[in-house]
Design an enzyme around this catalytic site. Structure first.
Site, mmCIF file in Angstrom:
data_model
loop_
_atom_site.group_PDB
_atom_site.id
_atom_site.type_symbol
_atom_site.label_atom_id
_atom_site.label_comp_id
_atom_site.label_asym_id
_atom_site.label_seq_id
_atom_site.Cartn_x
_atom_site.Cartn_y
_atom_site.Cartn_z
ATOM 1 N N ASP A 42 0.862 -1.172 0.000
ATOM 2 C CA ASP A 42 0.000 0.000 0.000
ATOM 3 C C ASP A 42 0.907 1.233 0.000
ATOM 4 O OD1 ASP A 42 -2.293 1.464 0.089
ATOM 5 O OD2 ASP A 42 -2.588 1.287 2.247
ATOM 6 N N ASP A 83 -4.060 -2.628 5.382
ATOM 7 C CA ASP A 83 -4.487 -2.184 6.714
ATOM 8 C C ASP A 83 -6.003 -2.204 6.877
ATOM 9 O OD1 ASP A 83 -5.148 -0.116 5.050
ATOM 10 O OD2 ASP A 83 -3.910 1.401 6.031
ATOM 11 N N ASP A 123 -8.557 -5.362 2.577
ATOM 12 C CA ASP A 123 -7.307 -6.067 2.283
ATOM 13 C C ASP A 123 -7.280 -7.501 2.807
ATOM 14 O OD1 ASP A 123 -6.128 -3.759 1.111
ATOM 15 O OD2 ASP A 123 -5.717 -2.976 3.106
#
Length: 899
Positions: free
Chosen positions: A325, A618, A622
């Site tokens: 990310d 997070d 995900d």
């Protein structure tokens, strides 16, 4: 249904509801039809079933068989040792699987316990599980959205969607229909999704999906259907155990048959063959693997990487792609003023931080802009000094304060007396302040086009001048191309506070002050970590919910992507089938505006191409991809409980550089497991060669069952376990990742086991033949000692693939040095302690016999050191050849200024 495309009347009609909500009777019918608004779990395994499943592994079955055979032979100590290892291994596996089941529970915890709805035209507080499609739900700040809603009313409504979409800033909502069918979740601004949180304002929405039909429900479905893949080490050990079992059975049958043909006692040969079978199985291997992983996990915690599933430690060493990310992992997760345009000049990077110290023709334009950044701002410090507020406003506040314009001090002479809050239609905000020289001053900040349209002139060093709109637009586009969110600021003087404080009256006739470019900047250590990834043969990939321009800018700054690299958006990804994605997935470095199932799609595509993937995340969105990835990495600071429960590893500092450190540790651990296999299998090979070849040389059986089992338990076990503490080799991050399908015997390991084992056998048989020929009656004890000490020399020599033990230093692995001394002392007790002689069938050696045994056993140590010397020379010659071929080109390119 694409609810975001539908108008309000169409939504109400399609859902069979009204703006006054459903009737209680209709709601009851729909509850029976659609079921409760809850996430459903599939049937779980019972804890007992989970525990028993740990014994299905082939290597474990072989070990249990070994324990039974050892027990039949009367070797109770061996049986107990093996069973302790097996049970310990099962407990660790059980705990990992049991904890993995917690991800669904964490997901369910995100549901709102209660909700406010309109029923029979009146507001009513109900359990969120009773919400049905068609209910009109009321939202206000602090409430969790209880179902997927199509918004029908929005009063400055902002929703925190980071957990679901990855968007770090609260999303401002509206009710207008959107026209693009394939628009990502994060851009569906007329929708509010189950599990997200209202951070500001209020609103109403029609429930269009409940329970497992919501976006959160889709994630729950993916989470339950995605199976975790086996780690490379687990796959290698399964293959290793199967081949080893077959080889051991064949060798033992041959040894038994040859002994019978020579006229040996059938019982003795049976016991010898069985002892050899037990010795050939490296029963300490699961213990070594577990200890290596546990020590690695403990070390990683000190480096801010918390390992949740032990096999993940080793898997890190096989990673070929790290899909990460952007927000908080590669960046600081802190909006910062990166560029400022004022008085016709564009200041960047470090200049912004020291802008107040730069030599300017006149400080007036900059002073006015910095005052506006500090005063027209709702950010404020809390009791601990932390600045709270909208991330954009915090960035402006901090930039002004760093330049010496502290809001709390400025407000003494410039008190705020009125304001017009920001709203999504105007795209700007205005504050009115008292002016030290008398009168009042308003500051207006917002989008570049909005402020330009409201401005009539510009403040520069020479004073108030006519505004060059084309130049301002050009500069703003240049800033936006750097991935910045660009804000413009204007001001106006007033004699008194306007009687009609409206936007039409106040936000006009402005003097343009300047532009501020804001972004979440990359971490300083991220660029170095990306570079280290590349040198280690690992390809970093950015997957973000952010805008493609911002993603490209960050990726270019930290080296993930070249200037001409392509950014793939979620919309583009949606149109690609898995097969089409697989054609180019290995070349794509940046994905932007992606949805949860698309992250999963990327992971699957890379895995289908034979890659080993680490995926960071997070949010709730995900979790399925984290579970599917070979290594799922959750964020410890910003991560949701759902993502943490689904992950293999948690970054306690949310830092990309920590993943790279963990990869290095994973490589070290696998190297050490390989060293143990090299050590123990070479030792076993030496025992097998010794017993197997003796009959062909006309020699009696050189070792008794008790000798074989002692070597197996003590000489193999104790020093082998200490190899787990071996430090990493030099250049460990300058080599490519191991191929996931690579055999555990690759890179000459299998050949080493054969030739060094054969050398051990030769040294032992030479000792036996010489001792018998020269009339030494202690020949069997000498063979026993030579084989034992040969293995001791071998364990010292294999600590590094190429480096000599003398350059490493004997104390660089203190546990191994201690294990060496302990094993040597135990071996001596079996020879020289009188009451142990009848137990171990040994006799005290004379000084000359002992010295000869030491000399013959050292052959193995010096032979392996010689092998490493040849390896070092070969590597040196290869480097010299490379430099001779390419050195001139490199030097000429550097002298020409091309490098």
């Amino acid at each position: 249904m694409r609810w975001h495309q539908k108008g309000l009347k169409e939504v109400v009609k399609d859902m069979g509801t009204s703006l006054q909500g459903l009737s209680s009777e209709e709601a009851k019918k729909r509850l029976e039809e659609y079921g409760p608004n809850e996430l459903k779990e599939e049937k779980k395994k019972t804890p007992l079933r989970m525990f028993l499943d740990q014994f299905k592994d082939f290597m474990i079955i072989v070990l249990i068989a070994s324990a039974v055979i050892a027990g039949v032979l009367g070797e109770v100590a061996d049986t107990i040792a093996i069973m302790v290892i097996v049970v310990l291994n099962a407990i660790i596996g059980f705990l990992q699987e049991y904890r993995a089941e917690k991800a669904m529970e964490a997901l369910k915890m995100m549901a709102a316990p209660t909700a406010t709805v309109l029923r029979d035209g009146h507001t009513s507080n109900i359990s969120s599980s009773d919400i049905v499609p068609g209910d009109v739900v009321l939202l206000e700040a602090g409430r969790v959205v209880p179902a997927d809603l199509r918004l029908i009313e929005s009063a400055q409504l902002k929703v925190e969607e980071a957990a679901l979409t990855g968007e770090s800033v609260p999303v401002e909502k509206h009710t207008a229909s959107l026209h693009d069918e394939m628009i990502p979740l994060g851009d569906r601004k007329n929708m509010a999704y189950k599990g997200t949180t209202v951070s500001y304002g209020r609103g109403k929405g029609v429930a269009v999906s409940t329970g497992m039909d919501t976006e959160l429900g889709r994630i729950a479905t993916m989470l339950q259907t995605e199976e975790e893949v086996k780690t490379p080490l687990q796959k290698r050990l399964i293959a290793f155990g199967q081949r080893l079992a077959i080889a051991v059975l064949i060798i033992c049958a041959i040894v038994f048959g040859l002994g019978i043909m020579r006229g040996e006692s059938p019982l003795l040969m049976f016991l010898t063959a069985i002892s050899l079978a037990v010795a050939a199985i490296p029963e300490a291997l699961p213990a070594v693997v577990t200890i290596s992983l546990a020590l690695g996990a403990r070390k990683m915690v000190r480096q801010n990487a918390l390992i949740r599933k032990l096999p993940a430690v080793e898997t890190l060493g096989s990673v070929t792609y790290i899909c990460t990310d952007k927000t908080g992992t590669l960046t600081l997760n802190k909006m910062t003023a990166e560029e400022v345009y004022v008085d016709g000049r564009l200041f960047r990077g470090a200049e912004v931080g020291a802008i107040h110290e730069l030599p300017l023709q006149s400080p007036a334009p900059l002073t006015a802009l910095l005052k506006a950044m500090a005063l027209s701002n709702d950010a404020a410090p809390d009791s601990d000094g932390n600045i709270l507020g909208d991330p954009t406003e915090v960035a402006l506040y901090m930039a002004a304060e760093k330049a010496g314009f502290k809001k709390t001090i400025l407000e003494k002479d410039n008190q705020r007396v009125s304001e017009i809050p920001f709203d999504s239609d105007r795209k700007c905000m205005t504050t009115m302040h008292t002016y030290r020289k008398g009168g009042y001053r308003s500051f207006t900040k917002g989008g570049i086009e909005i402020i330009l349209d409201k401005s009539i002139n510009i403040l520069i060093s020479e004073g108030i001048k006519e505004i060059d709109r084309d130049e301002i637009i050009r500069i703003s586009k240049k800033m936006a191309a750097d991935g910045l969110r660009v804000l413009a600021v204007g001001t106006r003087k007033w004699e008194g506070i306007p009687g009609n404080m409206t936007s039409d009256n106040v936000e006009t006739g402005l003097t343009f002050l300047g532009l501020i470019g804001i972004m979440d900047p990359p971490r300083e250590e991220a660029k170095e970590a990306v570079s280290l990834c590349k040198s280690a043969g690992i390809k970093p990939v950015m997957i973000t919910g952010d805008h493609p321009i911002t993603a490209r800018a960050i990726a270019r700054r930290i080296g993930i992507m070249d200037d001409d690299g392509e950014v793939i958006t979620g919309t583009h990804l949606e149109r690609l089938s898995l097969e089409e994605l697989e054609k180019n997935v290995e070349e794509i470095r940046v994905y932007a505006r992606v949805a949860p199932e698309q992250k999963l799609k990327i992971v699957k595509a890379l895995q289908d191409k034979g890659q080993f993937v680490a995926m960071t995340g997070d949010g709730v969105n995900d979790a399925p991809a984290l579970k599917r990835a070979d290594i799922g990495v959750a964020m410890g600071i910003t991560g949701t409980d759902v993502s943490k429960e689904a992950a293999h590893m948690i970054l306690l500092d949310d830092n990309f550089a920590t993943i790279v450190k963990a990869v290095k540790e994973g490589r070290r651990i696998f190297d050490n497991i390989r060293k143990f296999i090299k050590y123990t299998m070479t030792s076993n090979s030496g025992e097998i060669w010794t017993i197997f070849l003796a009959p062909f040389m006309g020699l009696p059986i050189p070792l008794l069952p008790i000798h074989i089992l002692w070597i197996n338990l003590v000489t193999d076990g104790v020093p082998g376990l200490a190899l787990a503490a071996e430090p990493s080799e030099k250049g460990i991050m300058n080599r490519p990742p191991r191929h996931p399908k690579e055999s555990i015997f690759a890179h000459g390991l299998g050949i080493h086991i054969l030739w060094v084992g054969l050398l051990m056998g030769a040294a032992s048989l030479f000792t036996q033949a010489w001792a018998i020929t020269t009339g030494h009656s202690h020949w069997q004890t000498m063979v026993f000692t030579v084989l034992c000490l040969s293995q001791m020399g071998h364990v010292l020599a294999i600590r590094s693939e190429t480096e000599s033990v003398f350059s490493q230093g004997l104390l660089s692995n203190k546990p191994l040095t201690g294990a060496f001394i302990l094993t040597f002392a135990l071996q001596m007790t079996t020879i020289y302690v009188p009451f142990l002689n009848p137990i171990f069938k040994t006799e005290p050696l004379t000084m000359s016999e002992f010295i000869i045994s030491i000399a013959l056993s050292s052959v193995v140590f010096f032979a392996v050191e010689a092998e490493k010397c040849f390896k070092r020379r070969r590597i040196t010659n290869e480097l010299e050849t490379y430099w001779n071929c390419y050195g001139k080109q490199i030097r000429s390119s550097r002298s020409g200024g091309n490098s």
